[in-house]
Scaffold this active site. Sequence first.
Site, PDB file in Angstrom:
ATOM      1  N   LYS A 113      20.796-135.209 -14.858  1.00 23.61           N
ATOM      2  CA  LYS A 113      20.998-135.756 -13.511  1.00 23.61           C
ATOM      3  C   LYS A 113      21.253-134.670 -12.480  1.00 23.61           C
ATOM      4  CE  LYS A 113      23.480-139.331 -12.569  1.00 23.61           C
ATOM      5  NZ  LYS A 113      24.756-140.095 -12.559  1.00 23.61           N
TER       6      LYS A 113
ATOM      7  N   GLY B  81      28.281-130.224 -22.526  1.00 25.92           N
ATOM      8  CA  GLY B  81      28.227-130.703 -23.914  1.00 25.92           C
ATOM      9  C   GLY B  81      26.856-130.544 -24.539  1.00 25.92           C
TER      10      GLY B  81
ATOM     11  N   GLY C  82      32.560-131.987 -18.755  1.00 29.95           N
ATOM     12  CA  GLY C  82      32.842-132.385 -17.370  1.00 29.95           C
ATOM     13  C   GLY C  82      33.796-131.426 -16.685  1.00 29.95           C
TER      14      GLY C  82
HETATM   15  P1  ADP Z   1      25.113-130.933 -20.269  1.00 27.52           P
HETATM   16  O1  ADP Z   1      25.737-131.971 -21.177  1.00 27.52           O
HETATM   17  O2  ADP Z   1      24.903-129.636 -20.961  1.00 27.52           O
HETATM   18  O3  ADP Z   1      25.830-130.808 -18.958  1.00 27.52           O
HETATM   19  P2  ADP Z   1      23.232-132.822 -19.231  1.00 27.52           P
HETATM   20  O4  ADP Z   1      24.021-133.941 -19.802  1.00 27.52           O
HETATM   21  O5  ADP Z   1      23.202-132.662 -17.772  1.00 27.52           O
HETATM   22  O6  ADP Z   1      23.637-131.437 -19.921  1.00 27.52           O
HETATM   23  O7  ADP Z   1      21.712-132.983 -19.653  1.00 27.52           O
HETATM   24  C1  ADP Z   1      21.293-133.069 -20.980  1.00 27.52           C
HETATM   25  C2  ADP Z   1      20.210-134.087 -21.153  1.00 27.52           C
HETATM   26  O8  ADP Z   1      19.139-133.862 -20.250  1.00 27.52           O
HETATM   27  C3  ADP Z   1      19.620-134.032 -22.523  1.00 27.52           C
HETATM   28  O9  ADP Z   1      19.907-135.223 -23.196  1.00 27.52           O
HETATM   29  C4  ADP Z   1      18.122-133.874 -22.282  1.00 27.52           C
HETATM   30  O10 ADP Z   1      17.330-134.681 -23.128  1.00 27.52           O
HETATM   31  C5  ADP Z   1      17.972-134.338 -20.855  1.00 27.52           C
HETATM   32  N1  ADP Z   1      16.793-133.741 -20.225  1.00 27.52           N
HETATM   33  C6  ADP Z   1      16.507-132.432 -20.092  1.00 27.52           C
HETATM   34  N2  ADP Z   1      15.318-132.242 -19.504  1.00 27.52           N
HETATM   35  C7  ADP Z   1      14.817-133.478 -19.248  1.00 27.52           C
HETATM   36  C8  ADP Z   1      13.606-133.943 -18.639  1.00 27.52           C
HETATM   37  N3  ADP Z   1      12.693-133.088 -18.183  1.00 27.52           N
HETATM   38  N4  ADP Z   1      13.448-135.283 -18.544  1.00 27.52           N
HETATM   39  C9  ADP Z   1      14.386-136.141 -18.996  1.00 27.52           C
HETATM   40  N5  ADP Z   1      15.545-135.755 -19.579  1.00 27.52           N
HETATM   41  C10 ADP Z   1      15.749-134.430 -19.705  1.00 27.52           C
HETATM   42 MG    MG Z   2      25.614-134.130 -21.169  1.00 25.36          MG
END
Ligand code: ADP
Ligand code: MG
Length: 396
Positions: A199, A353, A376
């Site tokens: 997001k 995460g 977070g």
């Molecule tokens: P973090 O937990 O490291 O902060 P996020 O929760 O923001 O990371 O994002 C991780 C998720 O984003 C993963 O589940 C991954 O599948 C998804 N993601 C990454 N690239 C894409 C994409 N191009 N389209 C849809 N989902 C994506």
């Molecule tokens: Mg995440």
Amino acid sequence: MAKKSLSDLDVKGKKVFLRNDFNVPLDGSGAISDDTRLQASLPTIRELLEKGAAVICASHFGRPKGGPDQAFSLRRVAERLSRLLDREVLFCPESAGDRADEMKRKLAPAEIMLLENLRFNPGETKNDPALAGQLARHIDYYVNDAFGACHRAHASIAAICDFVPLAAAGRLLLKEIEYLSLALEAPSKKKVLILGGAKVADKIPVLRNLVGKAEHILIGGAMAYTFLRALGTPVGNSRVEEEQLENCTEILAQAGALGTEVLLPLDHITAQQIEPEVTVKFVASGRDIDPGMMGLDIGPETTELYRQRVAEAEMVVWNGPMGVFEVDLFSGGTMELAAAVAANRGVTIIGGGDTVAAVNRAGVSDRISHVSTGGGASLEFLAGVELPGIKSLTEK
Ligand code: ADP
Ligand code: MG
């Protein structure tokens, strides 16, 4: 006012309430699938025990619905902790009440116990002073080592500080603050920020805070497509957050004015659906993503460009995978970037995460300077928010 650390406390013979983040992931059978957070908590626990404190550990675990629920019991953590420490960890089946008071009172120096899931008390998430007072009963010192929970003003994080004579930060919390603060500093080092993930709305505050403080910002993951759309690039059926288009345009303008280079994906791995055995289409640089297709990973040209920027950096801060790394077909960009970050000899910091899971999957986490235990919390810290858990220690 400065925060106190363990070095400021004379804990011998004292009862220490240690707030940990034992919120570990479970596998399908309810067993702990990743004990990174437990391992990370050991230095503070060992130090307190060696100094002769009676250590009362407490943590939240999952999201029980405001009452006891054995699916969210911390008993399994007490058992694992006991194995990791090679000593008995007493388990108290409540975190506040007569039973907890009795066990806390009887706990001898150099002994350790773990209280049941704090969130079995509805007062925990309400920052309820009555609960905080109960938690602080029989306690001499409060130590917070739960970085992953510091962005929450909860009773065991915030209100409790009003009921204890002395509060200090644990070793893990200090390490998190020390590394993540480097990421916020003015650009004295050649700093590269990598942002990706699902997001874009989640990451906008981080971008706003760090634009101008990094030389290069490399963007991947789903969030890249809102940026590309903001620039008028066709992105097919890729995930776009319409309400963030304006924010993206503003950030790009701000970056231009402040001399930060923002890179967006040039080529893409696309598919119609996110599935393990779907037909993928490579979209080369300069080509459009077809209508109906979603960008699900950065392509090889982008990966190589990002790898070069990372190789030249003195500091790398990374939050958010470059693609849907959970599916092999779309994991290439994230795995290669993980290898590139691990090969960097400067300061490398990973938060989030899913990003931590990706780096673990790439098998390179032991070559990263700092892998944050807070998802977070690390995002809010990078966004420049003063975390309630850190604020309450500083005010104490
Ligand atoms: P973090 O937990 O490291 O902060 P996020 O929760 O923001 O990371 O994002 C991780 C998720 O984003 C993963 O589940 C991954 O599948 C998804 N993601 C990454 N690239 C894409 C994409 N191009 N389209 C849809 N989902 C994506
Ligand atoms: Mg995440």
